[in-house]
Design an enzyme around this catalytic site. Structure first.
Site, PDB file in Angstrom:
ATOM      1  N   CYS A   1     -81.482  40.029 -31.370  1.00  0.00           N
ATOM      2  CA  CYS A   1     -81.382  38.912 -31.843  1.00  0.00           C
ATOM      3  C   CYS A   1     -80.131  38.418 -32.492  1.00  0.00           C
ATOM      4  O   CYS A   1     -79.894  39.084 -33.966  1.00  0.00           O
ATOM      5  CB  CYS A   1     -82.697  38.468 -32.796  1.00  0.00           C
ATOM      6  SG  CYS A   1     -82.898  36.927 -33.290  1.00  0.00           S
TER       7      CYS A   1
ATOM      8  N   GLU B   1     -79.981  34.533 -26.427  1.00  0.00           N
ATOM      9  CA  GLU B   1     -79.551  35.545 -25.996  1.00  0.00           C
ATOM     10  C   GLU B   1     -78.540  35.495 -24.662  1.00  0.00           C
ATOM     11  O   GLU B   1     -78.494  34.182 -24.235  1.00  0.00           O
ATOM     12  CB  GLU B   1     -80.902  36.493 -25.279  1.00  0.00           C
ATOM     13  CG  GLU B   1     -80.620  37.951 -24.767  1.00  0.00           C
ATOM     14  CD  GLU B   1     -79.829  38.531 -26.159  1.00  0.00           C
ATOM     15  OE1 GLU B   1     -78.558  38.708 -26.145  1.00  0.00           O
ATOM     16  OE2 GLU B   1     -80.544  39.014 -27.091  1.00  0.00           O
TER      17      GLU B   1
END
Length: 220
Positions: free
Chosen positions: A2, A104
């Site tokens: 993350c 992402e």
């Protein structure tokens, strides 16, 4: 993994959601491009839950300066209990890091970074597992990291890692309010828990801002 997130929930709604007392210096919301080293919202508990601001980037106590070593924005669930930087925090200083979603990246055939926005399928905010600690003596600073685990099969199409998502019924256990056993929570969310879509490459810049960053991108 993350490495970027979005936080859009108002402070009062966030405090109510976690039944936490809000601090006076919470980061401004909405923020569609929260980057490492930014201040993020964190829920921690010492018997009473508090919603406060912490630096996203965990600083081990042996760092002499903020840039004295690698930027530790994530902590791997598989090794968190053994890593000297994280093991004490994993045992005694766990937290929840709220987010509306996170980003992402994949790459195309030319190596261009293609961003994706990932959120809960039911539209609810994410509560990502985190750890925290206060760093520094002269000017103490609370710092945190997101706990990550191996991606579930669906998420693995985007990235091989994903944040540990803590379900509401497990918040008390992760925060240490419901005894021991939080280690069992450090697993991937079910395949159908998250959804994602491509977004514009403008979010690749840490200076980008605005709600359009999470808008779906029309791709063929």
């Amino acid at each position: 993994m993350c490495g970027r997130m979005a936080v859009t929930l108002p402070h009062d709604a966030m405090a109510q959601m976690f039944q936490a007392a809000p601090g006076n210096d919470l980061p401004e919301v909405p923020n569609y491009n929260v980057c490492p080293t930014n201040r993020v919202h964190v829920v921690a508990s010492d018997g009473a839950r508090r919603l406060s601001a912490m630096r996203w980037g965990f600083l081990p106590n042996w760092y002499k300066a903020e840039n004295d070593g690698p930027l530790l924005i994530n902590a791997r669930a598989e090794t968190i209990a053994q890593k000297p930087a994280f093991r004490d925090a994993a045992r005694a200083r766990r937290c929840l890091i709220p987010a509306s979603g996170f980003y992402e990246w994949t790459k195309d055939a030319e190596g261009n970074r293609l961003p994706w926005y990932i959120a809960r399928a039911d539209g609810a905010p994410l509560a990502m597992a985190g750890i925290w600690q206060v760093w520094g003596n002269d000017d103490p600073m609370a710092t945190c990291a997101v706990v990550t685990t191996a991606a579930n099969p669906a998420m693995a199409e985007i990235h091989h890692r994903m944040p540990v998502i803590v379900a509401p019924e497990d918040w008390a256990l992760w925060l240490g309010e419901a005894g021991h056993g939080a280690a069992v929570l450090m697993t991937a969310a079910p395949d159908d828990a998250l959804i994602w879509h491509r977004v514009d490459r403008s979010v690749n810049s840490n200076r980008a801002a605005g709600p359009e960053l999470i808008d779906p991108l029309d791709v063929e």
